[in-house]
Design a protein around this motif. Structure first.
Motif, PDB file in Angstrom:
ATOM      1  N   ARG A 128       0.838  -1.204   0.000  1.00 43.85           N
ATOM      2  CA  ARG A 128       0.000   0.000   0.000  1.00 43.85           C
ATOM      3  C   ARG A 128       0.875   1.256   0.000  1.00 43.85           C
ATOM      4  O   ARG A 128       0.570   2.244  -0.666  1.00 43.85           O
ATOM      5  CB  ARG A 128      -0.931  -0.013   1.207  1.00 43.85           C
ATOM      6  CG  ARG A 128      -2.017  -1.058   1.121  1.00 43.85           C
ATOM      7  CD  ARG A 128      -2.978  -0.969   2.319  1.00 43.85           C
ATOM      8  NE  ARG A 128      -3.969  -2.008   2.262  1.00 43.85           N
ATOM      9  CZ  ARG A 128      -3.920  -3.132   2.970  1.00 43.85           C
ATOM     10  NH1 ARG A 128      -2.928  -3.355   3.804  1.00 43.85           N
ATOM     11  NH2 ARG A 128      -4.884  -4.027   2.849  1.00 43.85           N
ATOM     12  N   HIS A 129       1.948   1.222   0.775  1.00 46.38           N
ATOM     13  CA  HIS A 129       2.890   2.340   0.836  1.00 46.38           C
ATOM     14  C   HIS A 129       3.517   2.591  -0.543  1.00 46.38           C
ATOM     15  O   HIS A 129       3.571   3.734  -1.010  1.00 46.38           O
ATOM     16  CB  HIS A 129       3.979   2.051   1.876  1.00 46.38           C
ATOM     17  CG  HIS A 129       5.193   2.889   1.726  1.00 46.38           C
ATOM     18  ND1 HIS A 129       5.240   4.209   2.126  1.00 46.38           N
ATOM     19  CD2 HIS A 129       6.409   2.616   1.183  1.00 46.38           C
ATOM     20  CE1 HIS A 129       6.436   4.705   1.844  1.00 46.38           C
ATOM     21  NE2 HIS A 129       7.160   3.763   1.276  1.00 46.38           N
ATOM     22  N   VAL A 130       3.980   1.534  -1.197  1.00 46.04           N
ATOM     23  CA  VAL A 130       4.595   1.675  -2.525  1.00 46.04           C
ATOM     24  C   VAL A 130       3.580   2.290  -3.485  1.00 46.04           C
ATOM     25  O   VAL A 130       3.896   3.212  -4.236  1.00 46.04           O
ATOM     26  CB  VAL A 130       5.125   0.318  -3.048  1.00 46.04           C
ATOM     27  CG1 VAL A 130       5.575   0.424  -4.497  1.00 46.04           C
ATOM     28  CG2 VAL A 130       6.259  -0.192  -2.163  1.00 46.04           C
ATOM     29  N   HIS A 131       2.347   1.809  -3.440  1.00 41.82           N
ATOM     30  CA  HIS A 131       1.283   2.334  -4.307  1.00 41.82           C
ATOM     31  C   HIS A 131       1.091   3.835  -4.072  1.00 41.82           C
ATOM     32  O   HIS A 131       1.089   4.634  -5.019  1.00 41.82           O
ATOM     33  CB  HIS A 131      -0.023   1.586  -4.029  1.00 41.82           C
ATOM     34  CG  HIS A 131      -1.215   2.153  -4.718  1.00 41.82           C
ATOM     35  ND1 HIS A 131      -1.532   1.855  -6.018  1.00 41.82           N
ATOM     36  CD2 HIS A 131      -2.155   3.022  -4.294  1.00 41.82           C
ATOM     37  CE1 HIS A 131      -2.629   2.507  -6.362  1.00 41.82           C
ATOM     38  NE2 HIS A 131      -3.022   3.227  -5.331  1.00 41.82           N
ATOM     39  N   ALA A 132       0.952   4.233  -2.814  1.00 43.02           N
ATOM     40  CA  ALA A 132       0.698   5.641  -2.490  1.00 43.02           C
ATOM     41  C   ALA A 132       1.862   6.538  -2.909  1.00 43.02           C
ATOM     42  O   ALA A 132       1.655   7.621  -3.465  1.00 43.02           O
ATOM     43  CB  ALA A 132       0.423   5.791  -0.993  1.00 43.02           C
ATOM     44  N   ARG A 133       3.086   6.093  -2.676  1.00 49.20           N
ATOM     45  CA  ARG A 133       4.242   6.909  -3.027  1.00 49.20           C
ATOM     46  C   ARG A 133       4.374   7.070  -4.535  1.00 49.20           C
ATOM     47  O   ARG A 133       4.684   8.156  -5.026  1.00 49.20           O
ATOM     48  CB  ARG A 133       5.517   6.310  -2.425  1.00 49.20           C
ATOM     49  CG  ARG A 133       5.538   6.254  -0.910  1.00 49.20           C
ATOM     50  CD  ARG A 133       5.631   7.608  -0.307  1.00 49.20           C
ATOM     51  NE  ARG A 133       6.979   8.111  -0.471  1.00 49.20           N
ATOM     52  CZ  ARG A 133       7.465   9.155   0.165  1.00 49.20           C
ATOM     53  NH1 ARG A 133       6.720   9.822   1.013  1.00 49.20           N
ATOM     54  NH2 ARG A 133       8.694   9.561  -0.054  1.00 49.20           N
ATOM     55  N   LEU A 134       4.136   6.010  -5.278  1.00 49.88           N
ATOM     56  CA  LEU A 134       4.235   6.110  -6.733  1.00 49.88           C
ATOM     57  C   LEU A 134       3.150   7.017  -7.309  1.00 49.88           C
ATOM     58  O   LEU A 134       3.392   7.723  -8.285  1.00 49.88           O
ATOM     59  CB  LEU A 134       4.168   4.724  -7.371  1.00 49.88           C
ATOM     60  CG  LEU A 134       5.383   3.829  -7.110  1.00 49.88           C
ATOM     61  CD1 LEU A 134       5.171   2.454  -7.723  1.00 49.88           C
ATOM     62  CD2 LEU A 134       6.654   4.451  -7.606  1.00 49.88           C
ATOM     63  N   LEU A 135       1.969   7.017  -6.686  1.00 49.97           N
ATOM     64  CA  LEU A 135       0.897   7.885  -7.166  1.00 49.97           C
ATOM     65  C   LEU A 135       1.258   9.361  -7.077  1.00 49.97           C
ATOM     66  O   LEU A 135       0.818  10.158  -7.910  1.00 49.97           O
ATOM     67  CB  LEU A 135      -0.388   7.638  -6.375  1.00 49.97           C
ATOM     68  CG  LEU A 135      -1.201   6.425  -6.778  1.00 49.97           C
ATOM     69  CD1 LEU A 135      -2.455   6.325  -5.909  1.00 49.97           C
ATOM     70  CD2 LEU A 135      -1.585   6.456  -8.239  1.00 49.97           C
TER      71      LEU A 135
END
Length: 159
Positions: A128-135
């Motif tokens: 979830r963290h990776v997803h949010a940061r890439l967004l």
């Protein structure tokens, strides 16, 4: 195998048509596989397991689509999100499209494997963290052995 998948499992249809459509599993523990024909197969995952699917489409002009999803297989009766080619769906931990983002996710997966950790065993919150940061166009924090140990302890306490 030609038998039906175990009841309550999450199924993913994979396809491979060279230079046109490629759908494959990047990581995850497959518990069942059914070959439909020479280009298609269906793999299944146990409830609560985490897996990643990659989709690529191209034509004579090059890449048309590249996507990656990291999904937690849901338990029967649990709510879920719709995920392409995933039945019934799953808990979407990460969803990215476009080659630059997909490549960053693949590198994050490689970094976890370099720690000798199976990506499917990494904390769901990390995906979830990776997803949010890439967004938001920011680099994700690295997954570390310390974070992994903390996740394993937290999972032990809450189980």
């Amino acid at each position: 195998m030609t038998t039906d998948p175990p009841k309550g499992s999450t199924c993913v249809e994979l396809m491979w048509v060279e230079k046109e459509v490629e759908c494959w599993i990047r990581f995850g523990r497959v518990i069942h596989e059914r070959i439909l024909d020479r280009r298609r197969r269906v793999v299944s995952f146990a409830p609560d397991s985490i897996f990643a699917t990659v989709r690529w489409m191209g034509n004579d002009n090059g890449t048309v689509l590249s996507c990656i999803d990291v999904v937690r297989a849901v338990r029967p009766g649990e709510p879920y999100s719709t995920v392409f080619r995933v039945q019934p769906g799953g808990d979407s931990l990460l969803r990215c499209s476009g080659w630059p983002r997909v490549e960053r996710v693949l590198k994050a997966i490689d970094a976890i494997e370099a720690l000798d950790i199976n990506p499917e065993d990494a904390a769901p919150d990390h995906w979830r963290h990776v997803h949010a940061r890439l967004l938001v166009g920011e680099p994700p924090r690295a997954y570390t052995l310390g974070r992994h140990r903390a996740w394993l302890k937290r999972r032990q306490v809450t189980s």
